[in-house]
Structure formats: structure tokens, C-alpha cells
Motif scaffolding. Structure first.
Motif, PDB file in Angstrom:
ATOM      1  N   SER A 143      45.588  20.060   8.673  1.00 16.95           N
ATOM      2  CA  SER A 143      45.743  18.952   7.735  1.00 16.95           C
ATOM      3  C   SER A 143      45.058  19.321   6.434  1.00 16.95           C
ATOM      4  CB  SER A 143      45.091  17.697   8.336  1.00 16.95           C
ATOM      5  OG  SER A 143      45.375  16.574   7.543  1.00 16.95           O
ATOM      6  N   LEU A 145      45.491  21.768   4.434  1.00 20.82           N
ATOM      7  CA  LEU A 145      45.081  23.181   4.442  1.00 20.82           C
ATOM      8  C   LEU A 145      46.048  24.089   3.683  1.00 20.82           C
ATOM      9  CD1 LEU A 145      43.169  25.441   5.681  1.00 20.82           C
ATOM     10  CD2 LEU A 145      44.941  25.694   7.433  1.00 20.82           C
ATOM     11  N   GLY A 188      37.731  20.982   9.146  1.00 18.69           N
ATOM     12  CA  GLY A 188      36.770  20.177   8.396  1.00 18.69           C
ATOM     13  C   GLY A 188      35.849  19.449   9.353  1.00 18.69           C
ATOM     14  N   LEU A 202      35.407  14.426   2.567  1.00 19.38           N
ATOM     15  CA  LEU A 202      36.275  14.290   3.748  1.00 19.38           C
ATOM     16  C   LEU A 202      36.107  12.907   4.384  1.00 19.38           C
ATOM     17  CD1 LEU A 202      35.935  17.856   5.335  1.00 19.38           C
ATOM     18  CD2 LEU A 202      37.742  16.964   3.855  1.00 19.38           C
ATOM     19  N   THR A 249      36.001  30.360  12.448  1.00 16.14           N
ATOM     20  CA  THR A 249      37.164  31.231  12.303  1.00 16.14           C
ATOM     21  C   THR A 249      37.575  31.294  10.846  1.00 16.14           C
ATOM     22  OG1 THR A 249      37.971  30.326  14.415  1.00 16.14           O
ATOM     23  CG2 THR A 249      39.567  31.556  13.110  1.00 16.14           C
ATOM     24  N   ASP A 250      37.919  32.483  10.386  1.00 17.98           N
ATOM     25  CA  ASP A 250      38.617  32.580   9.099  1.00 17.98           C
ATOM     26  C   ASP A 250      40.109  32.582   9.428  1.00 17.98           C
ATOM     27  OD1 ASP A 250      39.807  33.156   6.726  1.00 17.98           O
ATOM     28  OD2 ASP A 250      38.508  34.831   6.199  1.00 17.98           O
ATOM     29  N   ILE A 251      40.768  31.487   9.072  1.00 16.28           N
ATOM     30  CA  ILE A 251      42.185  31.311   9.423  1.00 16.28           C
ATOM     31  C   ILE A 251      43.024  32.474   8.904  1.00 16.28           C
ATOM     32  CG2 ILE A 251      44.184  29.801   9.000  1.00 16.28           C
ATOM     33  CD1 ILE A 251      41.936  28.578  10.730  1.00 16.28           C
ATOM     34  N   ARG A 304      38.020  10.318   2.289  1.00 15.30           N
ATOM     35  CA  ARG A 304      39.482  10.357   2.350  1.00 15.30           C
ATOM     36  C   ARG A 304      40.041  10.091   3.751  1.00 15.30           C
ATOM     37  NH1 ARG A 304      42.057  16.051   0.945  1.00 15.30           N
ATOM     38  NH2 ARG A 304      43.707  15.175   2.229  1.00 15.30           N
ATOM     39  N   VAL A 321      34.130  22.536   1.006  1.00 15.72           N
ATOM     40  CA  VAL A 321      34.569  21.146   0.897  1.00 15.72           C
ATOM     41  C   VAL A 321      33.408  20.258   1.330  1.00 15.72           C
ATOM     42  CG1 VAL A 321      36.290  19.485   1.684  1.00 15.72           C
ATOM     43  CG2 VAL A 321      36.923  21.888   1.451  1.00 15.72           C
TER      44      VAL A 321
HETATM   45  C1  SAM Z   1      40.699  19.933   2.444  1.00 17.13           C
HETATM   46  S1  SAM Z   1      39.785  20.385   3.842  1.00 17.13           S
HETATM   47  C2  SAM Z   1      40.645  19.528   5.139  1.00 17.13           C
HETATM   48  C3  SAM Z   1      39.799  19.341   6.364  1.00 17.13           C
HETATM   49  C4  SAM Z   1      40.454  18.588   7.508  1.00 17.13           C
HETATM   50  N1  SAM Z   1      41.588  19.308   8.044  1.00 17.13           N
HETATM   51  C5  SAM Z   1      40.862  17.209   7.085  1.00 17.13           C
HETATM   52  O1  SAM Z   1      42.064  16.912   7.038  1.00 17.13           O
HETATM   53  O2  SAM Z   1      39.970  16.393   6.796  1.00 17.13           O
HETATM   54  C6  SAM Z   1      40.244  22.070   4.127  1.00 17.13           C
HETATM   55  C7  SAM Z   1      39.459  22.702   5.240  1.00 17.13           C
HETATM   56  O3  SAM Z   1      39.981  24.001   5.491  1.00 17.13           O
HETATM   57  C8  SAM Z   1      38.915  24.899   5.654  1.00 17.13           C
HETATM   58  N2  SAM Z   1      39.425  26.237   5.287  1.00 17.13           N
HETATM   59  C9  SAM Z   1      40.039  26.586   4.133  1.00 17.13           C
HETATM   60  N3  SAM Z   1      40.401  27.879   4.174  1.00 17.13           N
HETATM   61  C10 SAM Z   1      40.004  28.349   5.394  1.00 17.13           C
HETATM   62  C11 SAM Z   1      40.078  29.610   6.028  1.00 17.13           C
HETATM   63  N4  SAM Z   1      40.633  30.661   5.430  1.00 17.13           N
HETATM   64  N5  SAM Z   1      39.571  29.726   7.266  1.00 17.13           N
HETATM   65  C12 SAM Z   1      39.007  28.660   7.885  1.00 17.13           C
HETATM   66  N6  SAM Z   1      38.888  27.449   7.336  1.00 17.13           N
HETATM   67  C13 SAM Z   1      39.389  27.292   6.099  1.00 17.13           C
HETATM   68  C14 SAM Z   1      37.807  24.377   4.751  1.00 17.13           C
HETATM   69  O4  SAM Z   1      36.531  24.857   5.131  1.00 17.13           O
HETATM   70  C15 SAM Z   1      37.968  22.880   4.951  1.00 17.13           C
HETATM   71  O5  SAM Z   1      37.242  22.419   6.040  1.00 17.13           O
END
Ligand code: SAM
Length: 273
Positions: A121, A123, A50, A13, A102-104, A16, A8
């Protein structure tokens, strides 16, 4: 990281963030404050942080000292989040931040040990059903409130309407649900899936609409959102390619002239253990 992990852009970011702040359901933040322990430091885990927009919105709405643990798999975004910290708290209490790569999708219960609150948020729609199922169980197991904001629900209204809008919207939704090497993404089904999963786990779930209502004041965001929306739709439905150029030109001219209004549906969830 998975080969199909979507990166992203920080510029997206940043663009938005004000619209996200306007859209999130304020009453859920108030309900959350009432559900949190009245005293002691609050340990808040923000998943997929993010650049840290959730913390900058929520931390000043909550009272008391807060320690934010920011999780993301993208090291560049984490760096930006750690550099632009939220705060102070509603009562002026200090806020500290810790960034974790972290990988969520592969978190363990120990990663959330001691959490007072878990947030995310924009996500949920990026996850597969298997990933969200696992994540919901982990979060519910932490035994604290969970605030999940701004998940897309597959509703887009563009004014003035254009005959091509519906077909593009359907193609965009299909793109959001596309198969990846991790499985099909949930896209607009994420909210219903999350509500059902958390309720099955015995939690109370409050749901609120949190649409973006974009107009002339958001011209740059509308143009960027629109370009991404059309691009994803045309990637999904190759037959749209011939109509893409004139449609996009027409719509971007309307956006520049301040004549385009867009409502993008989202929902916010507050999960109470
Ligand atoms: C659309 S962005 C939203 C970022 C932030 N929460 C916001 O509202 O501005 C989605 C975020 O989730 C992270 N992300 C997506 N899948 C992920 C995963 N499996 N592990 C960690 N981060 C993840 C992306 O790197 C990105 O930063």
C-alpha cells in the motif's frame, strides 16, 4: 539502505491511516477473498508495510487463520507494525505476525516462498521502473493474488480553486518522478507501468479508483498533506518560492476554517495469476 532512501514519519502514517482505510477499494477485497484458497492458513506478505496499516484494514475483511509477514527496510516502522497487530479475521480466526527487515528492491523469490497473498500500500510510486519490473516478476512468480493499493496517479483537485494550483501540481508530479541514485522514481506513472507489466506477465489485473476525499473532518491530514505537497513542489520549481508563503498561508487558513476540500487521486490494483 540507499543514501536516498526516503524515511516516512510514523506520525504521517498514523494521520493518513483512517483516510487510507476509507479510500481503499472494498470490492477488490471481496474479489480477493473469492480468489484465495477456501481453506488452510493464509500466508500474507505485506511489502513496505510501514506501521502495518494494510494489515489492520485487510485482515478483518478476510476469513480464516492468517500469518502476516511484514516487510520494510525501516526498523523503527517495523517495530511499530509488530506492536500493533491486526485482527481478528472476519470469522474470528487468529492472526499472527512476523516482522522482517527487507529491502524490497533486493528481494529474492525465496523471500516470498509459500505466499498465499502479497500486498503493498502506498509503495509503487516510490519505486523506479527497474525496481517495479523486478518486483512484479518476483510477485507474479509466487503464483498468488497481489493487492496493490493507494498508488498516486497524479491527480489533485483543491476546492476552492486557486490560480497557482496547476503549476504546483505539475511541479509536485515532476518531484515525484525525480532522479535518484537508483534511477528516476515512477511517481504518478507507477500504476500504468504496473498494469502493463503484470499483463505482459500473463496476469489479470483489476483496477479501481481509490481517491482520498478530504474535507473539514480531515483538517489535520489536509494541513499536513498540503504542507508536504507545497514543499515538494517548491523544491522542484525554485521559481515558486516567492509565491509559497502567501499561497500556503491562504490555503492553511481555509483548511483551519473547514473551507478546503481536497481530492487526491490513487488507484488500487488486484493482480490475479
Ligand atoms: C508511504 S509508506 C506506506 C506504508 C504502509 N504500506 C501504509 O500504507 O501505511 C511507504 C513504506 O515503504 C517502505 N519502503 C519504501 N521503499 C522500500 C524498499 N525499497 N524496501 C523496503 N521498504 C521500503 C518505507 O519504509 C515505508 O514504510
Amino acid at each position: 539502505m540507499n543514501a536516498d532512501a526516503i524515511r516516512v514519519a510514523p506520525s504521517w502514517l498514523a494521520l493518513r491511516e483512517p483516510a487510507d482505510a476509507e479510500a481503499r477499494a472494498r470490492d477488490l477485497a471481496d474479489a480477493l477473498e473469492r480468489a484465495l484458497p477456501a481453506s488452510g492458513s493464509r500466508v500474507i506478505h505485506d511489502l513496505g508495510c510501514g506501521t502495518g496499516s494494510m494489515g489492520r484494514w485487510l485482515a478483518p475483511l478476510l476469513a480464516g487463520p492468517q500469518h502476516w509477514v511484514l516487510h520494510d527496510r525501516d526498523a523503527d516502522l517495523l517495530g511499530l507494525a509488530a506492536a500493533d497487530t491486526p485482527g481478528p479475521a472476519a470469522d474470528g480466526a487468529p492472526i499472527t505476525v512476523e516482522a522482517k527487515r527487507t529491502d524490497i528492491a533486493r528481494m529474492h523469490a525465496r523471500d516470498l516462498a509459500g505466499a498465499t497473498l502479497i500486498t503493498a500500500s502506498a509503495l509503487l510510486d516510490l519505486l523506479t521502473a527497474e525496481e517495479l519490473d523486478r518486483l512484479a516478476a518476483l510477485c507474479a512468480g509466487a503464483g498468488c493474488p497481489i493487492l496493490l493499493t493507494l498508488s498516486v496517479i497524479g491527480s489533485v483537485e483543491i476546492t476552492p480553486a486557486d490560480p497557482l494550483d496547476r503549476r504546483l501540481a505539475a511541479a509536485f508530479d515532476a518531484h515525484q518522478r525525480r532522479p535518484t541514485e537508483r534511477g528516476n522514481l515512477l511517481g504518478p506513472d507507477a500504476v500504468d507501468f504496473a498494469v502493463e507489466t503484470f499483463r505482459r506477465l500473463g496476469a489479470e489485473v483489476l483496477v479501481r479508483p481509490s481517491p482520498w476525499r478530504l474535507g473539514p473532518a480531515h483538517a489535520a491530514l489536509v494541513a499536513e498533506w498540503f504542507t508536504g505537497w507545497v514543499g515538494a513542489a517548491c523544491e522542484q520549481d525554485a521559481e515558486l518560492a516567492g509565491q509559497r508563503e502567501p499561497y500556503a498561508r491562504r490555503r492553511l487558513e481555509q483548511a483551519r476554517a473547514g473551507e478546503l476540500a481536497v481530492t487526491v487521486g490513487h488507484a488500487d490494483l488486484l493482480v490475479l495469476p
